[in-house]
Write a protein that holds these residues in place. Structure first.
Motif, short mmCIF file in Angstrom:
data_model
loop_
_atom_site.label_atom_id
_atom_site.label_comp_id
_atom_site.label_asym_id
_atom_site.label_seq_id
_atom_site.Cartn_x
_atom_site.Cartn_y
_atom_site.Cartn_z
N SER A 95 2.78 2.12 15.53
CA SER A 95 1.47 2.22 14.87
C SER A 95 0.61 3.36 15.40
O SER A 95 -0.40 3.71 14.79
CB SER A 95 0.70 0.91 15.05
OG SER A 95 0.31 0.74 16.41
N GLN A 126 -6.90 0.09 9.67
CA GLN A 126 -6.15 0.71 8.59
C GLN A 126 -6.54 2.16 8.44
O GLN A 126 -7.57 2.62 8.97
CB GLN A 126 -6.39 -0.04 7.29
CG GLN A 126 -7.85 -0.02 6.84
CD GLN A 126 -8.05 -0.49 5.42
OE1 GLN A 126 -8.14 -1.67 5.18
NE2 GLN A 126 -8.11 0.45 4.50
N GLN A 127 -5.71 2.87 7.72
CA GLN A 127 -6.12 4.21 7.30
C GLN A 127 -7.30 4.08 6.34
O GLN A 127 -7.48 3.06 5.67
CB GLN A 127 -4.94 4.92 6.64
CG GLN A 127 -3.82 5.26 7.59
CD GLN A 127 -2.67 5.95 6.87
OE1 GLN A 127 -1.87 5.31 6.20
NE2 GLN A 127 -2.60 7.27 6.99
N HIS A 155 0.83 -1.19 0.00
CA HIS A 155 0.00 0.00 0.00
C HIS A 155 0.87 1.26 0.00
O HIS A 155 1.99 1.25 0.54
CB HIS A 155 -0.91 0.03 1.23
CG HIS A 155 -1.71 -1.22 1.42
ND1 HIS A 155 -2.67 -1.62 0.53
CD2 HIS A 155 -1.67 -2.16 2.40
CE1 HIS A 155 -3.20 -2.76 0.96
NE2 HIS A 155 -2.62 -3.11 2.08
N SER A 169 -4.76 -0.59 -2.82
CA SER A 169 -3.93 -1.79 -2.78
C SER A 169 -3.23 -1.95 -4.12
O SER A 169 -3.89 -2.02 -5.17
CB SER A 169 -4.78 -3.03 -2.50
OG SER A 169 -5.27 -3.02 -1.17
N TRP A 202 -2.99 -5.99 11.86
CA TRP A 202 -3.89 -7.14 12.02
C TRP A 202 -3.89 -7.62 13.46
O TRP A 202 -2.84 -7.77 14.08
CB TRP A 202 -3.42 -8.31 11.14
CG TRP A 202 -3.15 -7.98 9.71
CD1 TRP A 202 -3.84 -7.09 8.92
CD2 TRP A 202 -2.11 -8.51 8.88
NE1 TRP A 202 -3.31 -7.06 7.65
CE2 TRP A 202 -2.24 -7.92 7.60
CE3 TRP A 202 -1.10 -9.44 9.10
CZ2 TRP A 202 -1.38 -8.23 6.54
CZ3 TRP A 202 -0.24 -9.76 8.06
CH2 TRP A 202 -0.38 -9.16 6.79
N LYS A 217 -2.23 3.99 3.16
CA LYS A 217 -2.91 2.82 3.73
C LYS A 217 -1.94 1.97 4.57
O LYS A 217 -1.55 0.88 4.18
CB LYS A 217 -3.57 1.96 2.66
CG LYS A 217 -4.54 0.92 3.23
CD LYS A 217 -5.11 0.01 2.16
CE LYS A 217 -5.92 -1.11 2.81
NZ LYS A 217 -6.36 -2.13 1.83
N THR A 218 -1.55 2.51 5.70
CA THR A 218 -0.89 1.70 6.71
C THR A 218 -1.96 0.88 7.43
O THR A 218 -3.09 1.33 7.59
CB THR A 218 -0.14 2.62 7.70
OG1 THR A 218 1.00 3.17 7.02
CG2 THR A 218 0.31 1.87 8.93
N GLU A 219 -1.63 -0.35 7.85
CA GLU A 219 -2.63 -1.20 8.48
C GLU A 219 -2.00 -2.07 9.57
O GLU A 219 -0.77 -2.10 9.75
CB GLU A 219 -3.32 -2.09 7.44
CG GLU A 219 -2.42 -3.09 6.75
CD GLU A 219 -3.13 -3.86 5.64
OE1 GLU A 219 -2.90 -5.08 5.54
OE2 GLU A 219 -3.89 -3.24 4.87
N TYR A 231 1.84 -5.33 12.67
CA TYR A 231 1.76 -3.97 12.12
C TYR A 231 2.37 -3.99 10.71
O TYR A 231 3.46 -4.54 10.50
CB TYR A 231 2.53 -3.03 13.03
CG TYR A 231 2.76 -1.63 12.51
CD1 TYR A 231 1.71 -0.84 12.07
CD2 TYR A 231 4.05 -1.09 12.48
CE1 TYR A 231 1.94 0.45 11.60
CE2 TYR A 231 4.28 0.19 12.03
CZ TYR A 231 3.22 0.96 11.58
OH TYR A 231 3.45 2.23 11.14
N GLU A 247 -8.80 -6.08 11.25
CA GLU A 247 -7.81 -5.23 10.59
C GLU A 247 -8.13 -3.76 10.86
O GLU A 247 -9.26 -3.32 10.64
CB GLU A 247 -7.79 -5.50 9.09
CG GLU A 247 -6.79 -4.66 8.31
CD GLU A 247 -6.80 -4.97 6.83
OE1 GLU A 247 -6.03 -5.86 6.41
OE2 GLU A 247 -7.58 -4.34 6.08
#
Length: 349
Positions: A273, A207-208, A115, A213, A135, A131-133, A188, A205
């Protein structure tokens, strides 16, 4: 007179995706839920977008959460951003919630993808957010549940371009770190990091709030290279890819193992994060006070109650998802229950 903002229990919201999954979401939501509130269990409902003000890439409304009164949550927040988000959040992020939360059930291994970061997204997608995410693993089905993150060794740009041109999926997957996970683990995923989720892994999840993607392994998933690079061309898209090597020590900075943590309030994600989102696990041994905030609540286990400072009481049970406005004030959580609280980044005081 305008009715005060209150927590809202949300039904499943599963836009059709390109990969298989969804049975774990349906089972999770049906655990203790009333009739009619289960999620989709068909082959291509692997993501439940919770409290979403984000649309699927290229769509106008698909992916958005609709409130019980018929409004999109996005429109409700824009109509009363202070009530939903709080003054400090609005000063920092405007009327965006700055967060998207999903339940994600990988019915097959996801493709290798990555991302963009904020700067790349601003230049190429006219977006404030990349789009940092992260889990939070809540369930697994296979004997060796695995996620993939970061290249094991630094790779040159030509090697990756060749893999993409030839759609050499085995080379792409084998180049990544394979990480065995269990419920309670968190990973992260910074923007740019190549990654995939393995078959049988069920996560919450954070995310921003975008759907950007960039997919290296597109052929058996998306059907066209255009969908893989989102119209940018791979020469441009690959500029956002982290090609550096992630050894075990570096990789450990992305992962937390929290299954054995028993505190009533546990921070789930690594410190890096926090400028993107926050997540904690709440287990109220006694009634637990929760500070005012826009939040998404995922009830991962048990039954309990949520009380607002205005006196409302809401029953909670396994599989529930809730969106909580800032104006609900300080909350109290009690019962034999485990709740994952997902929030945007803290605004500066």
């Amino acid at each position: 007179m305008i009715a005060p903002l209150r927590p809202v229990r949300l039904p499943a919201n599963q836009p059709t995706q390109f990969y298989r999954g969804g049975t774990a979401i349906a089972a999770f939501r049906s655990a203790g839920a009333p009739t009619g509130s289960t999620g989709r269990a068909d082959a291509f409902g692997p993501e439940d977008w919770v409290a979403s003000t984000t649309t699927l890439f290229g769509h106008s409304t698909e992916g958005l959460t609709r409130l019980p009164d018929g409004r999109w949550l996005r429109d409700a927040v824009q109509a009363d951003p202070i009530g939903w988000l709080g003054r400090r959040h609005v000063d920092a992020h405007g009327t965006s919630t700055a967060l998207l939360v999903k339940l994600l059930d990988a019915g097959q291994r996801l493709p290798v993808h990555f991302h963009p970061d904020d700067d790349f997204a601003r230049r190429h997608f006219d977006s404030h957010f990349g789009k940092t995410e992260a889990w939070i693993v809540v369930g697994t089905r296979d004997a060796d549940p695995t996620v993939y993150a970061g290249f094991r060794e630094t790779l040159d740009a030509r090697t990756i371009r060749d893999w993409v041109a030839e759609q050499d999926a085995p080379s792409m997957v084998n180049a990544l770190n394979a990480i065995t996970v269990e419920p309670g683990d968190t990973v992260y995923i910074p923007a740019g990091l190549p990654h995939a989720i393995g078959e049988g892994v069920f996560v919450v999840e954070l995310q921003q709030p975008t759907d950007f993607s960039l997919t290296l392994e597109w052929r058996d998933f998306l059907g066209s290279a255009e969908r893989g690079h989102l119209g940018l061309g791979f020469d441009t898209a690959l500029q956002a890819l982290d090609r550096s090597g992630w050894d075990a020590e570096r990789l450990a900075g992305l992962i937390r193992r929290t299954a054995g943590v028993t505190e009533s309030r546990s921070d789930l994600l690594v410190p890096d994060s926090r400028r993107f989102f926050r997540a904690d696990r709440l287990r109220p041994a006694t009634p637990l006070a929760v500070d005012p905030s826009f939040a998404v609540l995922i009830v991962s286990e048990g039954e309990g109650r949520l009380r607002t400072e205005h006196g409302e009481v809401y029953p909670l049970s396994t599989g529930d998802t809730w969106v909580v406005p800032y104006a609900a004030g300080e909350l109290e959580l009690d019962g034999d229950i485990t709740v994952l609280r997902c929030r945007p980044p803290a605004a500066a005081a």
